[in-house]
Design an enzyme around this catalytic site. Sequence first.
Site, mmCIF file in Angstrom:
data_model
loop_
_atom_site.group_PDB
_atom_site.id
_atom_site.type_symbol
_atom_site.label_atom_id
_atom_site.label_comp_id
_atom_site.label_asym_id
_atom_site.label_seq_id
_atom_site.Cartn_x
_atom_site.Cartn_y
_atom_site.Cartn_z
ATOM 1 N N TYR A 1 6.857 -0.426 -2.405
ATOM 2 C CA TYR A 1 6.624 -0.046 -0.997
ATOM 3 C C TYR A 1 6.760 -1.224 -0.040
ATOM 4 O O TYR A 1 6.010 -1.318 0.935
ATOM 5 C CB TYR A 1 5.215 0.573 -0.828
ATOM 6 C CG TYR A 1 4.923 1.732 -1.735
ATOM 7 C CD1 TYR A 1 5.699 2.889 -1.685
ATOM 8 C CD2 TYR A 1 3.862 1.680 -2.641
ATOM 9 C CE1 TYR A 1 5.421 3.963 -2.522
ATOM 10 C CE2 TYR A 1 3.592 2.752 -3.479
ATOM 11 C CZ TYR A 1 4.381 3.886 -3.414
ATOM 12 O OH TYR A 1 4.111 4.947 -4.249
ATOM 13 N N TYR B 1 0.729 14.184 -1.603
ATOM 14 C CA TYR B 1 1.420 13.156 -2.369
ATOM 15 C C TYR B 1 1.276 13.494 -3.841
ATOM 16 O O TYR B 1 0.167 13.675 -4.331
ATOM 17 C CB TYR B 1 0.840 11.755 -2.101
ATOM 18 C CG TYR B 1 1.497 10.710 -2.973
ATOM 19 C CD1 TYR B 1 2.720 10.141 -2.606
ATOM 20 C CD2 TYR B 1 0.932 10.325 -4.188
ATOM 21 C CE1 TYR B 1 3.349 9.211 -3.425
ATOM 22 C CE2 TYR B 1 1.558 9.405 -5.005
ATOM 23 C CZ TYR B 1 2.756 8.844 -4.616
ATOM 24 O OH TYR B 1 3.390 7.930 -5.434
ATOM 25 N N ASP C 1 -3.407 18.825 -8.991
ATOM 26 C CA ASP C 1 -3.014 17.453 -9.276
ATOM 27 C C ASP C 1 -4.262 16.592 -9.066
ATOM 28 O O ASP C 1 -4.573 16.186 -7.954
ATOM 29 C CB ASP C 1 -1.874 17.028 -8.337
ATOM 30 C CG ASP C 1 -1.492 15.565 -8.527
ATOM 31 O OD1 ASP C 1 -2.172 14.865 -9.293
ATOM 32 O OD2 ASP C 1 -0.516 15.124 -7.879
HETATM 33 C C1 LIG Z 1 -0.900 8.264 -7.868
HETATM 34 C C2 LIG Z 1 -0.682 9.720 -7.823
HETATM 35 C C3 LIG Z 1 0.386 10.314 -8.533
HETATM 36 C C4 LIG Z 1 1.425 9.504 -9.255
HETATM 37 O O1 LIG Z 1 0.929 8.805 -10.346
HETATM 38 P P1 LIG Z 1 1.772 7.573 -10.945
HETATM 39 O O2 LIG Z 1 1.029 7.209 -12.187
HETATM 40 O O3 LIG Z 1 1.750 6.503 -9.898
HETATM 41 O O4 LIG Z 1 3.141 8.064 -11.196
HETATM 42 C C5 LIG Z 1 0.491 11.689 -8.522
HETATM 43 N N1 LIG Z 1 -0.394 12.441 -7.855
HETATM 44 C C6 LIG Z 1 -1.424 11.914 -7.183
HETATM 45 C C7 LIG Z 1 -2.389 12.816 -6.482
HETATM 46 C C8 LIG Z 1 -1.593 10.525 -7.121
HETATM 47 O O5 LIG Z 1 -2.591 10.004 -6.405
#
Ligand SMILES: *Cc1c(COP(=O)(O)O)cnc(C)c1O
Length: 399
Positions: A6, A133, A223
Site C-alpha cells: 500500500y 473489505y 468474513d
Molecule cells: C485482512 C482481511 C482479509 C484478508 O486477509 P489476508 O490474510 O490479508 O489475505 C479478508 N477479510 C477481512 C475482513 C480482513 O480484515
Amino acid sequence: MLWYPYEQMKTMKKPYKIIKAEGVYLYTEDNKMIDSVSSWWSTIHGYNNQEINDAIRNQLDKFAHVMLGGLTHEPAEKLAEKLKEILPGDLDYCFFSDSGSVAVEVALKMALQYYMNQGQKERTMVLALEKAYHGDTFKAMEVGDDEDYHFVLKAYGKSQNVIHIPTDIDALDKAFEKYHLKLNCFIVEPLLQGAGGMQMYDISFLKRARQLCDKYKVLLIFDEVATGFGRTGNRFVADLVQPDIIVLGKSLVAGYIGHAVTVSSKKVFDAFYDNSKDRALMHGPTFMANALACTVALKSIELFEKNDYISKIKKIEEISKRELKDFTDERIKEIRIMGGCTCIEVFDTKDLQGYQDFAYKKGVFSRPFLKYMYSMVPYIITEEELVKVFQTMKDWFKK
Ligand SMILES: *Cc1c(COP(=O)(O)O)cnc(C)c1O
C-alpha cells in the site's frame, strides 16, 4: 529491493526497523513502542509468547509442513476438530488456506458451486456491503468496496455479478426483493467493517439478513477474518447470528504465520458430497493446513479459552469508553468503540498527517489510514499501557 504494501515507493516514509518484539512492545534500535494495531489485528497474545513458541518448536522437530493432498497429520486433524467444537451450530467442515483473501475466494467459490451442483445455474450474483473489505485478490476485491482499488473498476468496469448495499435494513430488503433469484450468497464483515474505516453497525441488520437468506435460500457468509476471536467483544459474531459459511484468519494464527480457514455448515458440505468428482471443491493451496500454523492456532485457541479473553476484551472496551468519554475536537467527526477496536474518524485526512511519527516519539506504534485513527490492541495489554495509547491519541489533538 523490498516492495512495501500500500505504498508509493517513491514518496514513502522510511519504515521503522524492528529488531525485537516482546509482549505488546515492538523494539527499534533506539525506541520501544506499544503495538496499538497488533500487526494488522492479528497478534492477540502479543509477541514472543513462550507457550506458542514452545509448541512451534515441538512441531518443528517433527516436521514443518507436508502437503494435504493425499497426506494428513495430527495438527490439521486436531485443529479441524477444535474449530468444529468452538464454532456454533453445524459449522463443522474446515477448508484451510494460507491467507484471509484466499479463504474468502474459497467461500465465494463454495457458494457459487453450491448452487451449480444443484443445477441452479442462474445464481451467479453476490450481495455485499458498501465499505466492505475482503482481501486483495481479484474476486475478493470485486466483492469489496475500497477506494484504493478503484483502478480495477476503471480497468474492467463494475462487475455485473456483485451488488453493494449500505448497512441499512430497507436497502437489504429491497436488494433481496430485486435480486434473490440470482443471488448465491450475501457476504459481510459482521458488526465491524475493518479496512473500510472501522465502520460499526447493529446486530439487527444481521438478524434480518439471516431471515431473508432463509426465506430466499441465499447463503450467508461471515468474513470474520478480522472480527473472529473476540475483536467485537463476542468470541465470534457467528455466536449471535449463524452464517452458512464463516471465514477466519488474522488472529486465528495469533499473528505468527499466515493462515486462514473457510468453515462450512453441513448443508453446504452436503451439496459437494457425492460420487461424482464434478461436484468436488477443486481448490488446494500449496501450504494449506501447514503443520506449524495449525499448531500455533491450537495453542492460541487454548490460551484464548484458558485465560478468559472475553472478559479481558470487555475490560478493554470499558477502559476505551472511559478514556474517550466526552473527548471532542472540531476536527473529529465521530468516535466509535466496539470490543477491542476503537476508531477516531476525522473530517480531513490531513488532520492525521504526521500522527505516526508523533505516536512513535511517545512510544506507541500506530498506523492511521485515510480519515481513521484507530487502535486494535493485543488482548494482553495492561490498563496502564492502554491508557497510554489513548492519551497519545488525545495529545495529538491537543498539541
Ligand atoms: C485482512 C482481511 C482479509 C484478508 O486477509 P489476508 O490474510 O490479508 O489475505 C479478508 N477479510 C477481512 C475482513 C480482513 O480484515
